[in-house]
Every structure is written in structure tokens, then in C-alpha cells.
Design an enzyme around this catalytic site. Sequence first.
Site, PDB file in Angstrom:
ATOM      1  N   LYS A 268       0.808  -1.418  -0.018  1.00 21.00           N
ATOM      2  CA  LYS A 268       0.038  -0.024  -0.040  1.00 21.00           C
ATOM      3  C   LYS A 268       0.748   1.230  -0.061  1.00 21.00           C
ATOM      4  O   LYS A 268       0.384   2.386   0.520  1.00 21.00           O
ATOM      5  CB  LYS A 268      -0.977   0.149   1.375  1.00 21.00           C
ATOM      6  CG  LYS A 268      -1.797  -1.087   1.136  1.00 21.00           C
ATOM      7  CD  LYS A 268      -2.627  -1.184   2.634  1.00 21.00           C
ATOM      8  CE  LYS A 268      -3.417  -2.598   2.599  1.00 21.00           C
ATOM      9  NZ  LYS A 268      -4.344  -2.686   3.897  1.00 21.00           N
TER      10      LYS A 268
ATOM     11  N   ASP B 149      -8.550  -7.446  10.392  1.00 23.07           N
ATOM     12  CA  ASP B 149      -9.623  -6.987  10.094  1.00 23.07           C
ATOM     13  C   ASP B 149     -11.016  -7.966  10.065  1.00 23.07           C
ATOM     14  O   ASP B 149     -11.950  -7.816  10.563  1.00 23.07           O
ATOM     15  CB  ASP B 149      -9.878  -6.084   9.061  1.00 23.07           C
ATOM     16  CG  ASP B 149      -9.400  -6.835   7.914  1.00 23.07           C
ATOM     17  OD1 ASP B 149      -8.959  -7.864   7.676  1.00 23.07           O
ATOM     18  OD2 ASP B 149      -9.483  -6.070   6.890  1.00 23.07           O
TER      19      ASP B 149
END
Length: 466
Positions: A162, A198
Site C-alpha cells: 500500500k 480486520d
Amino acid sequence: MSESCITLQLHHICVSPFLLSQEKLQEISARLKKNMIQGLGKHTHHKAPVKMLPTFVRATPDGTEKGDFLALDLGGTNFRVLYVRVMEEEQKVLKMDSQICAIPQDIMRGTGEQLFDHIAACLADFLDSQNLKGQTLPLGFTFSFPCEQIEIDKSILIHWTKGFSCSEVEGKDVVKLLRDAIHRRADYDIGSVAMVNDTVGTMMSCGYKDQSCEIGMIIGTGTNACYMEEMKNVKRVEGEDGRMCINTEWGGFGDDGSLEDIQTQFDVVVDKTSINPGIHIFEKMISGMYLGEIVRLLLVKLTEDKLLFKGKTSEALLTPGRFETRFISEIEEQDRGLKNCQNILTELGLKWDSVDVRLVRLVCDTVSIRSAHLCAAALATIVNRIRENRGLDYLKTTVGVDGTVYRKHPNFSDKLQAMVHRLAPNCSITFLVSEDGSGKGAAMVTAVAHLVLLTLNCKLTQDQSM
């Protein structure tokens, strides 16, 4: 060419390769089961495409958790700090307040010390604003980068993604780096830390509302699932008793070539032109990052074959990424779908007629149904495994779900649920949409871990006093 002839040709080019029978889906489920067992093995996990990572989360919420917690959610160019209160009496997880902090480009590409000093400074500002600096609160840390988790509070960064490239972090324990940065400031401290994926956060945030929730699933930009596995089957971790949450990383299913028989020519192009060819094949067939591009490639092919738009493409249609996944959801809306489709095709510079609009809707429907059915096959693998693990004739369980594809597509959840019930007929499955899995869910993981720690300390004290 008549509309019926066009539809027949379109069915041959577009629909047929994406149609997966129930028998085929059962076969795919069996392949995934084999990969999952390989991923759990002590000597086979390193070669497994489905990694089956231990999370060291040993229990789901039971409703007795309570207290105040911090949550830190780092997964991109911004990160969030949250102050969460867990209330036992009302079984509620309340977000008291939160703050979003930006991470400048120079910090994303600087040193690890700079990054964690920046995080510690933002956390200090937040604690000041909440008048919490005098308290030492437990913290849930959602760190959405590839990590090898060693314990609930120890996680080693494998590599950055990212756009991050901070030096001196890869191969290091990110919890220690955070604590070191806080200690360099010396103006506040944090209590116990729980590292949270997550997907696990999704399961835990739903688990506080529904104690039968033992599966977390995300179908958004990417896809993943976790579930509570019997410890005796987790060969990479010592211990035989109880259960542990396993982060399946099922997006990697097919990386060994096991899904080649169902990959279409369009899937192959999407994979080859991605930033990580050959990796996360399953994810590329079902998740939001790729569905729009699969549809775009299909529309280009049909146009080149003169089955759409009188054979005339547009610059926008020929541009990779230009057909967004959200267009699929908008086109498949029941009431406004036709109008939305017309507007989107016009926006893409295409000259359409009523037949084109109906056929484009068929293409979108075909791609999204395959996505839902593949996801159902994977989920059925997990619920069937839980049932078999426990020697049950019938399993009743809840799946905590999150992700934009599941939330926003008008038909996806219905199609997924209908198929998973057919593939797992001996399981009754409730679906519960998560509220802020990476925030409140992180706090719930911390609450459960904190409660276990307090119980162990209490038992230790009692044993020492005997």
C-alpha cells in the site's frame, strides 16, 4: 441480427463460462477443504496457498466483557484512533469518540522510528482531547499489512504494501515498535495490546451481539474469512485443548493452479495485468477490486464481436479500470437499474439502444452471481468443517460479515445465502453485518484477551495464597 440470436451468442461467450453448477461448487469446496488442512499442518503450511494463520484469539465474546479500551486502525494513508466503551449490562459496544490522522508521504517512506513516533504523537493528541492521559487503557491494534503473528501481542511485519516502505520495520515486532515510540515520549502509557486482523475484528464485533458468531467474512475490495478451529487441528501451535481463531487468507485459494478449470479468459487477463500476477487468484474472481474490470473486458469482447453497441467501442470502455465495480451494483438495482445503466453507458461514451442496456445488465448479473456462488462455496467449506469437527448432525452458527460488495450490491447477499444453504444443508446460518470491525472489533478482541488475562492473574494469586 435479431435479439434472440444476439442473446444466444452472448450466452455462449459470456454466460456459459461463468455458470457453475451445484456439483461444480461442491467440487471447489472439496479442493478448498484440502488446502485448509494443508495450511493447518506443521510441515505442509509453508507450501499451502491458503495460509490458515493462527491469530492467538482463543475465545469469542460471552457478554461479560466490560471496560474502556483504545483501538488503533492502521491500513493506509490515514489511521484512526478510537475510544470504545464495552457495557456488560446492555451488551453494547459504544464508540465514545474517534480521530482520523493523516500519514504524510515522507513518513510513509521514511524510517520506522519516524512512523511510530508519528502514530504515538497522534495517539497522545487524542488522549489529551479525551482527558485520558492519566489512564492506562488496553489497546486493540488493527495493522492491515502481511504479518506473522507469534502471540496475541506480538506480530512480525513480513513486508510492506500500500505504498509504505519505512525502513527497519520488516522482520520486526510492530507492537514493540509502538511501545518503544510511546516510551520515548514518556508522557502516557498503554496497557495490554491485542493485534487484530480486520476479519477477526468483524467476527468479534458481531460476536458481542450474538454469542454463536464464530465466523468472520469480508467481501469488499478484497476478501477473507476467519473461524474458530479446534486447537488439536492447529499443528503449528502447541496445545490440544479449546479453540483458536484461524485467519484463513482464502484469497490465495487457487494460487497453486487448482482453479484453472473455472478461470475464464477474462479472469486470466485480469490476473496477468494485476500488480501481483499468480497471487490471490480466488480474490480476483470474487472481490470488488476486480469485478468491474471483468465486466469491462466482457463488454469489450462482445462489442468487438459486434454483439453490443453496433460494434463501436469508446475510449473509456477501452481504458482499464474505467468500468467501476460500483457500476455493477447500480445497474442491478431493481427499480432504477435500467436508468442507471443508460446513464453509465452514456458516461462511458457509448451509443446504446434498449437491447444493449438489457444485455449489459445480463453481463453484470452473470459476473456478480458467480462471485456470490464462489463465496458461498468457500463459506460452506468452513461451516461444514466446524460441524464435522464437533461431531454434530446439525450446526447452528452465525457469520459476521463486512465489505462493500456484501453491503452495497442489491442481490449479492441473497444469492450467497441461498447457495450456501444448498451447499451446507445440515447447517443453519445467520448472517450479521458488522459495525466497524476494525475499530469496535479491535476493542472486543482486546476486551476478551484482557478478561482472560485478569482471570489467569486472579487464579495465579489464589494458587499462591493456598
